[in-house]
Scaffold this motif. Sequence first.
Motif, short mmCIF file in Angstrom:
data_model
loop_
_atom_site.label_atom_id
_atom_site.label_comp_id
_atom_site.label_asym_id
_atom_site.label_seq_id
_atom_site.Cartn_x
_atom_site.Cartn_y
_atom_site.Cartn_z
N HIS A 176 4.21 -4.34 -22.26
CA HIS A 176 4.27 -5.46 -21.33
C HIS A 176 3.70 -5.01 -20.01
O HIS A 176 4.06 -3.95 -19.49
N PRO A 177 2.76 -5.78 -19.43
CA PRO A 177 2.13 -5.35 -18.18
C PRO A 177 3.16 -5.25 -17.06
O PRO A 177 4.06 -6.06 -16.96
N GLN A 178 2.96 -4.22 -16.23
CA GLN A 178 3.85 -4.02 -15.09
C GLN A 178 3.46 -4.97 -13.97
O GLN A 178 2.29 -5.12 -13.67
N PRO A 179 4.41 -5.65 -13.37
CA PRO A 179 4.07 -6.49 -12.23
C PRO A 179 3.67 -5.62 -11.05
O PRO A 179 4.07 -4.46 -10.98
N PRO A 180 2.86 -6.15 -10.13
CA PRO A 180 2.47 -5.35 -8.98
C PRO A 180 3.70 -4.92 -8.18
O PRO A 180 4.65 -5.67 -8.06
N PHE B 82 3.10 2.07 -1.08
CA PHE B 82 2.70 3.41 -1.51
C PHE B 82 2.56 3.53 -3.03
O PHE B 82 2.19 4.57 -3.54
N GLU B 83 2.85 2.45 -3.76
CA GLU B 83 2.63 2.45 -5.21
C GLU B 83 1.38 1.66 -5.60
O GLU B 83 1.09 1.49 -6.77
N ARG B 84 0.66 1.17 -4.60
CA ARG B 84 -0.57 0.41 -4.84
C ARG B 84 -1.79 1.23 -4.41
O ARG B 84 -1.67 2.23 -3.73
N TYR B 85 -2.95 0.75 -4.80
CA TYR B 85 -4.19 1.41 -4.42
C TYR B 85 -4.34 1.34 -2.90
O TYR B 85 -4.02 0.33 -2.33
N PRO B 86 -4.77 2.36 -2.26
CA PRO B 86 -5.33 3.63 -2.71
C PRO B 86 -4.29 4.73 -2.87
O PRO B 86 -4.61 5.83 -3.29
N TRP B 87 -3.04 4.46 -2.55
CA TRP B 87 -2.02 5.51 -2.53
C TRP B 87 -1.59 5.96 -3.92
O TRP B 87 -0.88 6.95 -4.04
N ASN B 88 -1.98 5.25 -4.96
CA ASN B 88 -1.60 5.68 -6.31
C ASN B 88 -2.78 6.27 -7.08
O ASN B 88 -2.68 6.52 -8.27
N ALA C 255 3.86 14.42 -1.99
CA ALA C 255 4.93 13.48 -2.34
C ALA C 255 4.37 12.23 -2.99
O ALA C 255 4.92 11.74 -3.98
N LEU C 256 3.28 11.69 -2.44
CA LEU C 256 2.65 10.51 -3.05
C LEU C 256 2.12 10.82 -4.44
O LEU C 256 2.21 10.00 -5.35
N MET C 257 1.56 12.02 -4.61
CA MET C 257 1.07 12.43 -5.92
C MET C 257 2.22 12.55 -6.90
O MET C 257 2.12 12.11 -8.05
N ALA C 258 3.34 13.12 -6.46
CA ALA C 258 4.51 13.25 -7.35
C ALA C 258 5.05 11.88 -7.74
O ALA C 258 5.46 11.67 -8.87
N TRP C 259 5.07 10.95 -6.82
CA TRP C 259 5.61 9.62 -7.08
C TRP C 259 4.71 8.82 -8.02
O TRP C 259 5.18 8.19 -8.96
N ASN C 260 3.40 8.86 -7.78
CA ASN C 260 2.48 7.97 -8.49
C ASN C 260 1.74 8.61 -9.66
O ASN C 260 1.35 7.90 -10.58
#
Length: 193
Positions: A5-9, A14-20, A54-59
């Motif tokens: 099932h597609p994930q909603p935005p 910080f979970e959206r582009y460009p941070w992911n 931290a952003l790399m670990a999260w995303n």
Amino acid sequence: MNGHHPQPPSEYFFERYPWNDWRVLFLMALLMACCDFLAGPIIFFPVLFVIPVALMAWNCGLRTALRLAVVLCIIRFSIQYAWGIPYTLPVAIINGILRVAILLFITFLCGKLSEQTKALRARVRTLEGLLPTCAYCKDIRDEEGEWQQMEEYVASRSAAQFTHGICPKCVAIHFSEVVNPDEKKKDAGADPG
């Protein structure tokens, strides 16, 4: 029917582009390493390295972020060495090891928190909100507009499994002549017509 099932935005920036995007985060880390070089060798812990790691670990996953943390610490030690270490080599190595340990610990915490948060979101999203249900057959309309049996819909989105039986009320309504055949005969005999 256990399809993806597609994930909603995400509601978090910080979970959206460009941070992911790992490429953007890697470039950000390199830019921060360049800034660290320009700042000189006196800063003992480049705090800005925490942001891309931290952003790399999260995303992007814990392993990728742990690798980036080690690479950044090696770059920092090399920068310090290039500038000329203002103290003895053993002290510089101890600082480097502490820097790696702290950055790896922060990375590990961010990665684990991300995993738990995503698992919790998936669990909450499993069956939340209003379900469009047919008033007669109780089928449920899914995200694509298709109608599915309630059991199929719920089973495809959760760990729930169904067993079937008949409640006492439905037994009395639909199977009263089977459960109480004497009552049916009494009713037939009492009604002389």
